[in-house]
Motif scaffolding. Structure first.
Motif, mmCIF file in Angstrom:
data_model
loop_
_atom_site.group_PDB
_atom_site.id
_atom_site.type_symbol
_atom_site.label_atom_id
_atom_site.label_comp_id
_atom_site.label_asym_id
_atom_site.label_seq_id
_atom_site.Cartn_x
_atom_site.Cartn_y
_atom_site.Cartn_z
ATOM 1 N N ILE A 67 -48.264 -34.126 18.545
ATOM 2 C CA ILE A 67 -48.677 -32.907 17.840
ATOM 3 C C ILE A 67 -50.086 -33.085 17.296
ATOM 4 N N GLY A 68 -50.740 -31.958 17.056
ATOM 5 C CA GLY A 68 -52.105 -31.992 16.551
ATOM 6 C C GLY A 68 -52.172 -31.919 15.033
ATOM 7 N N PRO A 69 -53.376 -32.048 14.501
ATOM 8 C CA PRO A 69 -53.540 -32.026 13.038
ATOM 9 C C PRO A 69 -53.171 -30.681 12.407
ATOM 10 N N PHE A 70 -53.434 -29.582 13.120
ATOM 11 C CA PHE A 70 -53.076 -28.264 12.572
ATOM 12 C C PHE A 70 -51.562 -28.152 12.404
ATOM 13 N N THR A 71 -50.817 -28.642 13.377
ATOM 14 C CA THR A 71 -49.358 -28.608 13.290
ATOM 15 C C THR A 71 -48.861 -29.518 12.178
ATOM 16 N N MET A 72 -49.496 -30.656 11.986
ATOM 17 C CA MET A 72 -49.111 -31.564 10.900
ATOM 18 C C MET A 72 -49.302 -30.893 9.538
ATOM 19 N N VAL A 73 -50.423 -30.199 9.368
ATOM 20 C CA VAL A 73 -50.690 -29.506 8.104
ATOM 21 C C VAL A 73 -49.684 -28.369 7.917
ATOM 22 N N ALA A 74 -49.373 -27.645 8.980
ATOM 23 C CA ALA A 74 -48.407 -26.551 8.889
ATOM 24 C C ALA A 74 -47.024 -27.080 8.497
ATOM 25 N N ILE A 75 -46.623 -28.212 9.050
ATOM 26 C CA ILE A 75 -45.331 -28.799 8.698
ATOM 27 C C ILE A 75 -45.338 -29.247 7.237
ATOM 28 N N TYR A 76 -46.464 -29.798 6.754
ATOM 29 C CA TYR A 76 -46.554 -30.192 5.344
ATOM 30 C C TYR A 76 -46.422 -28.971 4.428
ATOM 31 N N ILE A 77 -47.074 -27.863 4.792
ATOM 32 C CA ILE A 77 -47.001 -26.658 3.956
ATOM 33 C C ILE A 77 -45.573 -26.138 3.894
ATOM 34 N N VAL A 78 -44.866 -26.141 5.021
ATOM 35 C CA VAL A 78 -43.472 -25.695 5.029
ATOM 36 C C VAL A 78 -42.621 -26.629 4.158
ATOM 37 N N CYS A 79 -42.829 -27.940 4.297
ATOM 38 C CA CYS A 79 -42.100 -28.909 3.458
ATOM 39 C C CYS A 79 -42.397 -28.671 1.984
ATOM 40 N N TRP A 80 -43.662 -28.402 1.645
ATOM 41 C CA TRP A 80 -44.061 -28.206 0.252
ATOM 42 C C TRP A 80 -43.337 -27.003 -0.352
ATOM 43 N N TRP A 81 -43.269 -25.888 0.378
ATOM 44 C CA TRP A 81 -42.613 -24.695 -0.155
ATOM 45 C C TRP A 81 -41.114 -24.896 -0.305
ATOM 46 N N VAL A 82 -40.493 -25.572 0.654
ATOM 47 C CA VAL A 82 -39.055 -25.823 0.555
ATOM 48 C C VAL A 82 -38.755 -26.713 -0.652
ATOM 49 N N VAL A 83 -39.560 -27.756 -0.827
ATOM 50 C CA VAL A 83 -39.353 -28.660 -1.959
ATOM 51 C C VAL A 83 -39.659 -27.943 -3.279
ATOM 52 N N LEU A 84 -40.675 -27.082 -3.301
ATOM 53 C CA LEU A 84 -41.001 -26.342 -4.526
ATOM 54 C C LEU A 84 -39.809 -25.520 -5.004
ATOM 55 N N PHE A 85 -39.186 -24.774 -4.090
ATOM 56 C CA PHE A 85 -38.059 -23.947 -4.497
ATOM 57 C C PHE A 85 -36.828 -24.777 -4.808
ATOM 58 N N SER A 86 -36.813 -26.024 -4.387
ATOM 59 C CA SER A 86 -35.718 -26.920 -4.768
ATOM 60 C C SER A 86 -35.949 -27.518 -6.152
ATOM 61 N N ILE A 87 -37.205 -27.723 -6.526
ATOM 62 C CA ILE A 87 -37.538 -28.380 -7.795
ATOM 63 C C ILE A 87 -37.686 -27.379 -8.950
ATOM 64 N N LEU A 88 -38.053 -26.144 -8.669
ATOM 65 C CA LEU A 88 -38.285 -25.179 -9.746
ATOM 66 C C LEU A 88 -37.115 -25.041 -10.731
ATOM 67 N N PRO A 89 -35.877 -24.966 -10.295
ATOM 68 C CA PRO A 89 -34.809 -24.791 -11.289
ATOM 69 C C PRO A 89 -34.435 -26.052 -12.059
ATOM 70 N N LEU A 90 -34.943 -27.205 -11.679
ATOM 71 C CA LEU A 90 -34.586 -28.444 -12.375
ATOM 72 C C LEU A 90 -35.112 -28.425 -13.804
ATOM 73 N N GLY A 91 -34.280 -28.814 -14.730
ATOM 74 C CA GLY A 91 -34.687 -28.901 -16.132
ATOM 75 C C GLY A 91 -34.590 -27.594 -16.891
ATOM 76 N N MET A 92 -34.134 -26.530 -16.246
ATOM 77 C CA MET A 92 -34.005 -25.247 -16.930
ATOM 78 C C MET A 92 -32.600 -25.143 -17.506
ATOM 79 N N ASN A 93 -32.519 -24.844 -18.784
ATOM 80 C CA ASN A 93 -31.232 -24.734 -19.463
ATOM 81 C C ASN A 93 -31.299 -23.554 -20.416
ATOM 82 N N GLN A 94 -30.508 -22.538 -20.152
ATOM 83 C CA GLN A 94 -30.530 -21.360 -21.011
ATOM 84 C C GLN A 94 -29.620 -21.498 -22.217
ATOM 85 N N ALA A 95 -28.786 -22.516 -22.247
ATOM 86 C CA ALA A 95 -27.875 -22.683 -23.385
ATOM 87 C C ALA A 95 -28.637 -22.981 -24.674
ATOM 88 N N ASP A 96 -29.796 -23.620 -24.559
ATOM 89 C CA ASP A 96 -30.578 -23.972 -25.744
ATOM 90 C C ASP A 96 -31.421 -22.806 -26.262
#
Length: 91
Positions: A3-32
């Motif tokens: 694969i080329g460098p453009f595809t590598m960057v595109a795969i990183y961006i997709v990984c970044w967004w998937v991980v972002l939406f996985s990490i965003l809810p961590l540490g959020m607690n509405q009970a407090d």
């Protein structure tokens, strides 16, 4: 090189967004939280810590991306060749 460098960057961006939406809810607690009285949204966190979450997202997605690249380069996860065969006329 499979694969080329453009595809590598595109795969990183997709990984970044998937991980972002996985990490965003961590540490959020509405009970407090107390019920807002000033018109603020009930579900909005008091301290979202977005800078820390973006940094965490970046290094976790780098690890995920590196694992994906290892799988691609070793042949365990081959990517399809989307280029047309040589000699095929382009319409």
């Amino acid at each position: 090189m499979p694969i080329g460098p453009f595809t590598m960057v595109a795969i990183y961006i997709v990984c970044w967004w998937v991980v972002l939406f996985s990490i965003l809810p961590l540490g959020m607690n509405q009970a407090d939280q107390e019920r807002p009285t000033d018109g603020a949204q009930w579900g909005a966190p008091v301290k979202p810590r977005l800078k820390q979450k973006f940094i965490t997202t970046s290094w976790v997605s780098l690890i995920v991306w590196a694992l994906v690249m290892v799988l691609v380069f070793t042949g365990w996860m081959p990517l399809p060749d989307l280029a047309p065969p040589a000699g095929t006329p382009v319409r």
